[in-house]
Design an enzyme around this catalytic site. Structure first.
Site, mmCIF file in Angstrom:
data_model
loop_
_atom_site.group_PDB
_atom_site.id
_atom_site.type_symbol
_atom_site.label_atom_id
_atom_site.label_comp_id
_atom_site.label_asym_id
_atom_site.label_seq_id
_atom_site.Cartn_x
_atom_site.Cartn_y
_atom_site.Cartn_z
ATOM 1 N N ASN A 85 -32.666 -1.310 8.632
ATOM 2 C CA ASN A 85 -33.949 -1.349 7.925
ATOM 3 C C ASN A 85 -34.920 -0.298 8.433
ATOM 4 O O ASN A 85 -35.650 0.328 7.649
ATOM 5 C CB ASN A 85 -34.594 -2.727 8.043
ATOM 6 C CG ASN A 85 -33.882 -3.792 7.233
ATOM 7 O OD1 ASN A 85 -33.791 -4.943 7.660
ATOM 8 N ND2 ASN A 85 -33.353 -3.457 6.057
ATOM 9 N N ALA A 140 -23.881 -14.610 9.053
ATOM 10 C CA ALA A 140 -24.245 -15.948 8.608
ATOM 11 C C ALA A 140 -24.825 -15.882 7.204
ATOM 12 O O ALA A 140 -25.582 -14.970 6.878
ATOM 13 C CB ALA A 140 -25.262 -16.561 9.565
ATOM 14 N N CYS A 197 -36.137 -10.468 2.520
ATOM 15 C CA CYS A 197 -36.420 -10.437 3.967
ATOM 16 C C CYS A 197 -37.494 -9.380 4.245
ATOM 17 O O CYS A 197 -38.558 -9.689 4.760
ATOM 18 C CB CYS A 197 -35.148 -10.141 4.746
ATOM 19 S SG CYS A 197 -33.896 -11.425 4.611
ATOM 20 N N ARG A 250 -40.142 -10.989 6.837
ATOM 21 C CA ARG A 250 -40.295 -12.401 7.213
ATOM 22 C C ARG A 250 -39.246 -12.820 8.231
ATOM 23 O O ARG A 250 -39.453 -13.731 9.036
ATOM 24 C CB ARG A 250 -40.221 -13.305 5.983
ATOM 25 C CG ARG A 250 -38.875 -13.274 5.294
ATOM 26 C CD ARG A 250 -38.700 -14.352 4.244
ATOM 27 N NE ARG A 250 -37.397 -14.220 3.597
ATOM 28 C CZ ARG A 250 -36.262 -14.703 4.081
ATOM 29 N NH1 ARG A 250 -36.248 -15.352 5.227
ATOM 30 N NH2 ARG A 250 -35.121 -14.539 3.426
ATOM 31 N N SER A 251 -38.074 -12.167 8.198
ATOM 32 C CA SER A 251 -36.937 -12.597 9.006
ATOM 33 C C SER A 251 -35.991 -11.427 9.198
ATOM 34 O O SER A 251 -35.812 -10.622 8.282
ATOM 35 C CB SER A 251 -36.216 -13.744 8.283
ATOM 36 O OG SER A 251 -34.981 -14.040 8.881
ATOM 37 N N GLN A 252 -35.412 -11.331 10.396
ATOM 38 C CA GLN A 252 -34.427 -10.266 10.591
ATOM 39 C C GLN A 252 -33.341 -10.643 11.586
ATOM 40 O O GLN A 252 -33.617 -11.107 12.699
ATOM 41 C CB GLN A 252 -35.083 -8.971 11.070
ATOM 42 C CG GLN A 252 -34.063 -7.833 11.155
ATOM 43 C CD GLN A 252 -34.683 -6.479 11.310
ATOM 44 O OE1 GLN A 252 -35.173 -6.164 12.375
ATOM 45 N NE2 GLN A 252 -34.663 -5.675 10.247
ATOM 46 N N ASP A 253 -32.094 -10.438 11.141
ATOM 47 C CA ASP A 253 -30.904 -10.528 11.979
ATOM 48 C C ASP A 253 -30.859 -9.211 12.761
ATOM 49 O O ASP A 253 -30.492 -8.164 12.224
ATOM 50 C CB ASP A 253 -29.684 -10.698 11.077
ATOM 51 C CG ASP A 253 -28.358 -10.692 11.817
ATOM 52 O OD1 ASP A 253 -28.327 -10.283 12.989
ATOM 53 O OD2 ASP A 253 -27.350 -11.073 11.203
ATOM 54 N N ASN A 283 -25.152 4.053 9.726
ATOM 55 C CA ASN A 283 -24.624 4.850 8.619
ATOM 56 C C ASN A 283 -25.751 5.231 7.661
ATOM 57 O O ASN A 283 -26.167 4.431 6.817
ATOM 58 C CB ASN A 283 -23.538 4.063 7.877
ATOM 59 C CG ASN A 283 -22.797 4.909 6.857
ATOM 60 O OD1 ASN A 283 -23.393 5.719 6.153
ATOM 61 N ND2 ASN A 283 -21.489 4.714 6.773
#
Length: 282
Positions: A194, A281, A157, A183-186, A64
């Site tokens: 992103n 989460a 993140c 640093r971190s990604q779902d 989107n």
């Protein structure tokens, strides 16, 4: 077919095949039922997107764009840390009773710092350097501010952008490139979200700086797929792929702070069905 689809499928396949399972380890995130949210993870994933060739929106399912842009403007243009300034509910889980997410994201970009040229926040410093010092190797932002981490409801993140200017040898025009450090990604819920956001951001900065847009390099330290997401990802990456959509940005906008969500559009955007009710989460 969409290059973004190829990157996504290859990345997910690699994580599922070669990643490390954190099951049984000490992890922070939990599901709504209180159980620990384990992941399959890969360290140091690097993806490159040439924005001159196509806009990197997945066609496996719809990303989107309006909500993506709304959030990136909330952070980079409004420099807000309050969800009441946002038109989606993606930050609701991390907001307090007043809507604040603490001294995170937009808050950090809005803090003014003393430079030789005067007081500026990080966004205005980028705009200043792109106009006055385009070949500087110091055009970057950082919102992972250790002294304020204890006042952030979620540690950033996507925490740093580094901008670098090259030149188109054929046209002689300057080209704006960027590196997004995360640093971190779902991967299921946030990866293409992103990617699209920071592709749009590069387009915005390039346009208002009279530059062409170049490459977006996405560096992910911990790229992970949650245990409950594995079957969803497996179904997603098996889907039919379509050609990349055409990206439109309003050519009339010359000031970064004048952009609105209506100044961006994806045309001929053919996608697979949306995946609904993805567990998140926290």
């Amino acid at each position: 077919m969409s290059y973004a689809d190829k990157v996504f499928v290859d990345m997910c396949s690699d994580i599922l095949k070669n990643g490390i399972d954190t099951k049984g380890e000490k992890v922070r995130p939990k599901w709504d039922d209180g159980s620990y949210a384990y992941t399959i993870k890969k360290f140091g994933v690097v993806n490159r997107y040439d924005l001159k060739k196509e806009f990197p929106a997945l066609t496996l399912r719809k990303t989107n764009l309006k909500n993506c842009v709304d959030e990136i403007l909330w952070i980079w243009q409004k420099k807000s840390n309050n969800i009441n300034d946002l038109n989606s509910h993606i930050w609701d889980s991390w907001a307090d009773e007043n809507g604040s997410i603490g001294k995170a994201y937009g808050y950090q970009l809005g803090v003014k710092h003393q430079y030789k040229e005067g007081m500026m926040d990080q966004v205005d410093r980028v705009l200043y350097d792109l106009k006055n010092n385009p070949y500087s190797r110091r055009i970057m932002t950082n919102i992972y501010v250790h002294q304020d981490l204890h006042e952030m409801n979620l540690y950033p993140c996507a925490y740093s952008m580094t901008f670098n200017v090259t030149k188109n040898k054929e046209t002689g025009k300057l080209v704006l490139n960027g590196i997004l450090n995360q640093r971190s990604q779902d991967i299921l819920t946030a990866n293409n979200w992103n990617v699209c956001q920071y592709a749009v951001l590069l387009h915005m900065f390039a346009q208002v700086s009279d530059m062409e847009v170049g490459e977006l390099v996405h560096v992910i330290a911990d790229a992970h797929i949650y245990d409950k997401h594995v079957p969803l990802v497996e179904e997603l990456i098996a889907r039919e792929q379509h050609p990349a959509p055409k990206f439109w940005i309003n050519p009339e906008v010359k000031n970064f702070y004048d952009f609105t969500v209506d100044d961006f559009r994806l045309d001929d955007y053919i996608t697979g069905p949306q995946i609904k009710n993805i567990p998140v989460a926290v």
